[in-house]
Scaffold this active site. Structure first.
Site, PDB file in Angstrom:
ATOM      1  CG  ASP A  92      14.028  23.727 -58.798  1.00 54.64           C
ATOM      2  OD1 ASP A  92      13.503  22.147 -59.586  1.00 54.64           O
ATOM      3  OD2 ASP A  92      13.446  24.063 -58.177  1.00 54.64           O
ATOM      4  N   GLY A 104      10.557  24.810 -59.303  1.00 49.90           N
ATOM      5  CA  GLY A 104      10.683  24.545 -61.009  1.00 49.90           C
ATOM      6  C   GLY A 104       9.285  24.234 -61.264  1.00 49.90           C
ATOM      7  CD  GLU A 111       6.865  22.181 -54.995  1.00 46.54           C
ATOM      8  OE1 GLU A 111       6.472  21.566 -55.375  1.00 46.54           O
ATOM      9  OE2 GLU A 111       7.555  23.452 -54.579  1.00 46.54           O
ATOM     10  CE  LYS A 129      16.535  18.105 -59.332  1.00 44.14           C
ATOM     11  NZ  LYS A 129      14.987  17.893 -58.801  1.00 44.14           N
TER      12      LYS A 129
HETATM   13  C1  5RP Z   1       8.058  21.861 -57.967  1.00 41.18           C
HETATM   14  C2  5RP Z   1       9.084  22.075 -57.418  1.00 41.18           C
HETATM   15  C3  5RP Z   1       9.873  20.442 -57.193  1.00 41.18           C
HETATM   16  O1  5RP Z   1       9.939  19.732 -56.260  1.00 41.18           O
HETATM   17  C4  5RP Z   1      11.764  20.573 -58.410  1.00 41.18           C
HETATM   18  O2  5RP Z   1      11.119  21.316 -59.503  1.00 41.18           O
HETATM   19  C5  5RP Z   1      11.703  19.096 -58.385  1.00 41.18           C
HETATM   20  O3  5RP Z   1      11.243  18.555 -59.016  1.00 41.18           O
HETATM   21  P1  5RP Z   1      12.196  17.550 -59.723  1.00 41.18           P
HETATM   22  O4  5RP Z   1      11.714  15.851 -58.873  1.00 41.18           O
HETATM   23  O5  5RP Z   1      11.368  17.214 -61.496  1.00 41.18           O
HETATM   24  O6  5RP Z   1      13.052  17.220 -60.395  1.00 41.18           O
HETATM   25  O7  5RP Z   1       9.612  22.844 -55.939  1.00 41.18           O
HETATM   26  O8  5RP Z   1       7.248  22.902 -57.688  1.00 41.18           O
END
Ligand code: 5RP
Length: 262
Positions: A92, A104, A111, A129
């Protein structure tokens, strides 16, 4: 050529495609969660099906496990794999030291466990990001459901003693009910604006009873691959201190665009 991908999806795709260079047959690979990580899983699936890439994936969420199965990647549990060669995931936010805010998509706990159990963590992201200082994105904190309101109040009380701008938090919802993580927990999002000392912040928050884990990834990420809408990528490696530029060729990616649903 990128079919009808938007610039943001092109950026996610090229970052994911470049990350595949870090994956070789025989590897155990942590598979991240989110829309950028979904491109990675699709790209790896293409390599498994088309090029005979022989890998075992450890998914970081039920969503990713389902997609990995769909695209033909063998998957296993972290306990079975024990240690991973590489984990590739989205983020994020990331800062200049490659510290991250993740969660997010609500998968921060798995993770973090998977990335920490890997020789190398590679993050794939579009340029949006990248931040100077972490904290504009609400920081997800996974808490056990029991007594969550007390935990939330304690977190907010603790914020006043920490170097942050904001001091409010909210329970993440899924329509009218609390969002539930894969581990059966809730998520409280902290609206901090700016986190002055992310290392200290993460340690203090994790001391609060009821908190399971927070979305700050400090000293975990080794490489960030930043994708751009025109097909360029930048590869920042924190260990070598280098930044490489590259351009991704869209040839031979037809199959990846036949199903664009995340
Ligand atoms: C999920 C995460 C995702 O990696 C992060 O929200 C980014 O998501 P996206 O690639 O859809 O922007 O941490 O828990």
């Amino acid at each position: 050529m990128s079919k009808n991908l938007s610039p943001i999806d092109t950026a996610k795709f090229v970052a994911a495609k470049r990350a595949c260079d870090y994956v070789e047959s025989g590897m155990r690979v942590g598979l991240g969660t989110g829309s950028t990580a979904a491109w990675l899983v699709r790209c790896l699936g293409e390599m498994v099906q088309g090029d005979g890439l022989d890998i075992v994936g450890v998914p970081t969420s039920t969503r990713t496990a389902e997609l990995a199965r769909q695209v033909g990647i063998k998957i296993t549990s972290l306990d079975e794999a024990k240690w991973l060669d590489v984990t590739i995931d989205g983020t994020d936010e990331f800062d200049g030291e490659l510290n991250l805010i993740k969660g997010g998509g609500g998968a921060l706990l798995q993770e973090k466990i998977v990335a920490t159990a890997s020789d190398r963590m590679i993050v794939i992201a579009d340029k949006t990001k990248q931040v100077e200082t972490l904290g504009a994105f609400p920081l997800p904190v996974e808490v056990v459901p029991f007594g969550w309101q007390t935990t939330k109040a304690l977190i907010e009380e603790t914020l006043s003693s920490l170097d942050v701008l904001g001091d409010t938090s909210s329970l993440r919802m899924n329509n009218d009910t609390p969002f539930i993580t894969d581990e059966g927990n809730f998520i409280i999002d902290l609206h901090l604006g700016r986190i002055g000392n992310a290392r200290q912040f993460g340690m203090v928050v994790n001391q609060i009873p009821g908190v399971v884990e927070n979305g700050l990834f400090i000293d975990i990420c080794d490489v960030v691959i930043i994708g751009h809408g025109d097909g360029r990528v930048e590869v920042k490696d924190i260990n070598t201190g280098t930044t490489e530029q590259d351009v991704i060729d869209f040839v031979d990616t037809e199959n990846l665009f036949s199903d664009l649903a995340d």
